[in-house]
Design a protein around this motif. Structure first.
Motif, PDB file in Angstrom:
ATOM      1  N   LEU A 278     -12.061  -2.513  -0.824  1.00  0.00           N
ATOM      2  CA  LEU A 278     -11.552  -1.432  -1.655  1.00  0.00           C
ATOM      3  C   LEU A 278     -11.856  -1.728  -3.124  1.00  0.00           C
ATOM      4  CD1 LEU A 278      -7.993  -1.122  -0.062  1.00  0.00           C
ATOM      5  CD2 LEU A 278     -10.070   0.105   0.598  1.00  0.00           C
ATOM      6  N   ASP A 279     -12.464  -0.770  -3.792  1.00  0.00           N
ATOM      7  CA  ASP A 279     -12.728  -0.863  -5.224  1.00  0.00           C
ATOM      8  C   ASP A 279     -11.517  -0.288  -5.939  1.00  0.00           C
ATOM      9  OD1 ASP A 279     -13.913  -1.151  -7.678  1.00  0.00           O
ATOM     10  OD2 ASP A 279     -15.391   0.443  -7.397  1.00  0.00           O
ATOM     11  N   LEU A 280     -10.916  -1.067  -6.846  1.00  0.00           N
ATOM     12  CA  LEU A 280      -9.674  -0.663  -7.503  1.00  0.00           C
ATOM     13  C   LEU A 280      -9.852  -0.507  -8.998  1.00  0.00           C
ATOM     14  CD1 LEU A 280      -7.225  -3.186  -5.784  1.00  0.00           C
ATOM     15  CD2 LEU A 280      -7.863  -0.909  -4.999  1.00  0.00           C
ATOM     16  N   ARG A 281      -8.994   0.312  -9.586  1.00  0.00           N
ATOM     17  CA  ARG A 281      -8.896   0.414 -11.038  1.00  0.00           C
ATOM     18  C   ARG A 281      -7.419   0.324 -11.401  1.00  0.00           C
ATOM     19  NH1 ARG A 281      -6.948   5.428 -12.053  1.00  0.00           N
ATOM     20  NH2 ARG A 281      -7.500   7.063 -10.601  1.00  0.00           N
ATOM     21  N   PRO A 282      -7.107  -0.218 -12.569  1.00  0.00           N
ATOM     22  CA  PRO A 282      -5.688  -0.324 -12.962  1.00  0.00           C
ATOM     23  C   PRO A 282      -5.036   1.044 -13.037  1.00  0.00           C
ATOM     24  CG  PRO A 282      -7.073  -1.638 -14.403  1.00  0.00           C
ATOM     25  CD  PRO A 282      -7.994  -0.814 -13.553  1.00  0.00           C
ATOM     26  N   SER A 283      -3.791   1.123 -12.632  1.00  0.00           N
ATOM     27  CA  SER A 283      -3.044   2.393 -12.680  1.00  0.00           C
ATOM     28  C   SER A 283      -2.171   2.448 -13.908  1.00  0.00           C
ATOM     29  CB  SER A 283      -2.152   2.532 -11.458  1.00  0.00           C
ATOM     30  OG  SER A 283      -2.944   2.633 -10.313  1.00  0.00           O
TER      31      SER A 283
ATOM     32  N   SER B  43      -0.291  -2.632 -10.600  1.00  0.00           N
ATOM     33  CA  SER B  43      -0.604  -1.494  -9.739  1.00  0.00           C
ATOM     34  C   SER B  43      -2.066  -1.100  -9.924  1.00  0.00           C
ATOM     35  CB  SER B  43       0.273  -0.294 -10.091  1.00  0.00           C
ATOM     36  OG  SER B  43       1.617  -0.593  -9.841  1.00  0.00           O
ATOM     37  N   PHE B  44      -2.727  -0.788  -8.821  1.00  0.00           N
ATOM     38  CA  PHE B  44      -4.132  -0.389  -8.831  1.00  0.00           C
ATOM     39  C   PHE B  44      -4.304   0.842  -7.953  1.00  0.00           C
ATOM     40  CE2 PHE B  44      -3.887  -4.974  -9.304  1.00  0.00           C
ATOM     41  CZ  PHE B  44      -4.659  -5.195 -10.437  1.00  0.00           C
ATOM     42  N   THR B  45      -5.256   1.692  -8.344  1.00  0.00           N
ATOM     43  CA  THR B  45      -5.592   2.869  -7.571  1.00  0.00           C
ATOM     44  C   THR B  45      -6.942   2.651  -6.898  1.00  0.00           C
ATOM     45  OG1 THR B  45      -4.409   4.274  -9.144  1.00  0.00           O
ATOM     46  CG2 THR B  45      -5.994   5.364  -7.697  1.00  0.00           C
ATOM     47  N   VAL B  46      -7.034   3.035  -5.624  1.00  0.00           N
ATOM     48  CA  VAL B  46      -8.302   2.925  -4.900  1.00  0.00           C
ATOM     49  C   VAL B  46      -9.244   3.989  -5.456  1.00  0.00           C
ATOM     50  CG1 VAL B  46      -9.435   3.114  -2.655  1.00  0.00           C
ATOM     51  CG2 VAL B  46      -7.159   2.098  -2.819  1.00  0.00           C
TER      52      VAL B  46
ATOM     53  N   TRP C 124       0.862  -1.185   0.000  1.00  0.00           N
ATOM     54  CA  TRP C 124       0.000   0.000   0.000  1.00  0.00           C
ATOM     55  C   TRP C 124       0.892   1.227   0.000  1.00  0.00           C
ATOM     56  CZ3 TRP C 124      -0.051   3.567   4.103  1.00  0.00           C
ATOM     57  CH2 TRP C 124      -0.991   4.582   3.977  1.00  0.00           C
ATOM     58  N   ILE C 125       0.581   2.178  -0.879  1.00  0.00           N
ATOM     59  CA  ILE C 125       1.314   3.437  -0.961  1.00  0.00           C
ATOM     60  C   ILE C 125       0.297   4.569  -0.847  1.00  0.00           C
ATOM     61  CG2 ILE C 125       2.835   4.879  -2.350  1.00  0.00           C
ATOM     62  CD1 ILE C 125       3.724   2.250  -3.770  1.00  0.00           C
ATOM     63  N   SER C 126       0.499   5.435   0.129  1.00  0.00           N
ATOM     64  CA  SER C 126      -0.427   6.539   0.366  1.00  0.00           C
ATOM     65  C   SER C 126      -0.375   7.558  -0.766  1.00  0.00           C
ATOM     66  CB  SER C 126      -0.071   7.231   1.690  1.00  0.00           C
ATOM     67  OG  SER C 126      -0.849   8.396   1.860  1.00  0.00           O
ATOM     68  N   ALA C 127      -1.534   8.109  -1.100  1.00  0.00           N
ATOM     69  CA  ALA C 127      -1.606   9.144  -2.135  1.00  0.00           C
ATOM     70  C   ALA C 127      -1.241  10.513  -1.576  1.00  0.00           C
ATOM     71  CB  ALA C 127      -3.009   9.191  -2.735  1.00  0.00           C
ATOM     72  N   THR C 128      -1.330  10.686  -0.258  1.00  0.00           N
ATOM     73  CA  THR C 128      -1.132  12.013   0.337  1.00  0.00           C
ATOM     74  C   THR C 128       0.194  12.167   1.066  1.00  0.00           C
ATOM     75  OG1 THR C 128      -2.340  11.298   2.304  1.00  0.00           O
ATOM     76  CG2 THR C 128      -3.607  12.421   0.582  1.00  0.00           C
TER      77      THR C 128
ATOM     78  N   ILE D 287      -2.317   0.425  -4.578  1.00  0.00           N
ATOM     79  CA  ILE D 287      -2.131  -0.945  -4.097  1.00  0.00           C
ATOM     80  C   ILE D 287      -1.348  -1.686  -5.182  1.00  0.00           C
ATOM     81  CG2 ILE D 287      -3.248  -3.104  -3.395  1.00  0.00           C
ATOM     82  CD1 ILE D 287      -3.976  -0.921  -1.459  1.00  0.00           C
ATOM     83  N   VAL D 288      -0.206  -2.231  -4.819  1.00  0.00           N
ATOM     84  CA  VAL D 288       0.637  -2.969  -5.764  1.00  0.00           C
ATOM     85  C   VAL D 288       0.582  -4.449  -5.383  1.00  0.00           C
ATOM     86  CG1 VAL D 288       2.949  -3.248  -6.723  1.00  0.00           C
ATOM     87  CG2 VAL D 288       2.146  -0.979  -6.035  1.00  0.00           C
ATOM     88  N   ILE D 289       0.123  -5.273  -6.327  1.00  0.00           N
ATOM     89  CA  ILE D 289       0.044  -6.720  -6.130  1.00  0.00           C
ATOM     90  C   ILE D 289       0.916  -7.354  -7.197  1.00  0.00           C
ATOM     91  CG2 ILE D 289      -1.456  -8.735  -6.035  1.00  0.00           C
ATOM     92  CD1 ILE D 289      -3.786  -6.782  -5.455  1.00  0.00           C
ATOM     93  N   GLY D 290       2.040  -7.906  -6.776  1.00  0.00           N
ATOM     94  CA  GLY D 290       2.998  -8.443  -7.745  1.00  0.00           C
ATOM     95  C   GLY D 290       3.502  -7.327  -8.644  1.00  0.00           C
ATOM     96  N   ALA D 291       3.342  -7.488  -9.959  1.00  0.00           N
ATOM     97  CA  ALA D 291       3.770  -6.469 -10.924  1.00  0.00           C
ATOM     98  C   ALA D 291       2.634  -5.536 -11.323  1.00  0.00           C
ATOM     99  CB  ALA D 291       4.339  -7.149 -12.166  1.00  0.00           C
TER     100      ALA D 291
END
Length: 104
Positions: free
Chosen positions: A99-104, A81-84, A23-27, A75-79
């Motif tokens: 958490l609802d995610l979309r590809p980054s 990346s997804f944005t909440v 998990w990487i914070s956006a802020t 949120i990074v899962i393996g290779a």
């Protein structure tokens, strides 16, 4: 600790149920390893007389691991990346975030 919380800990520790993620914070520049359960349900959206079916990506994460997720977090899962997107939702017991995610 409740029996339900102990059961959730065992489920998230099981490698066939949950996977490691980051998990990487956006802020802030904060990041932390977490464990997530991936779900990919189809979502049906009605538009006039038609119905559209779209793929989704959702994860469940323990509140203990991630106390305050926000829209825009990564949120990074393996290779991958997804944005909440949208507001995170907690379960009735207040132990799990969805958490609802979309590809980054």
């Amino acid at each position: 600790m409740t029996v339900f919380a102990a059961a959730m800990d065992r489920i998230y520790a099981n490698s066939s149920m949950a996977v490691a993620a980051l998990w990487i914070s956006a802020t802030t520049s904060e990041e932390r390893p977490i464990r997530v359960i991936r779900r990919a349900p189809d979502r049906i959206t009605e538009f006039g007389a038609g119905r559209l079916v779209s793929d989704t990506m959702m994860v469940d994460v323990r509140v203990y691991d991630l106390p305050d997720p926000r829209p825009g977090d990564l949120i990074v899962i393996g290779a991958d990346s997804f944005t909440v997107q949208g507001e995170p939702i907690r379960d009735r017991e207040r132990l799990i975030w969805s958490l609802d995610l979309r590809p980054s």
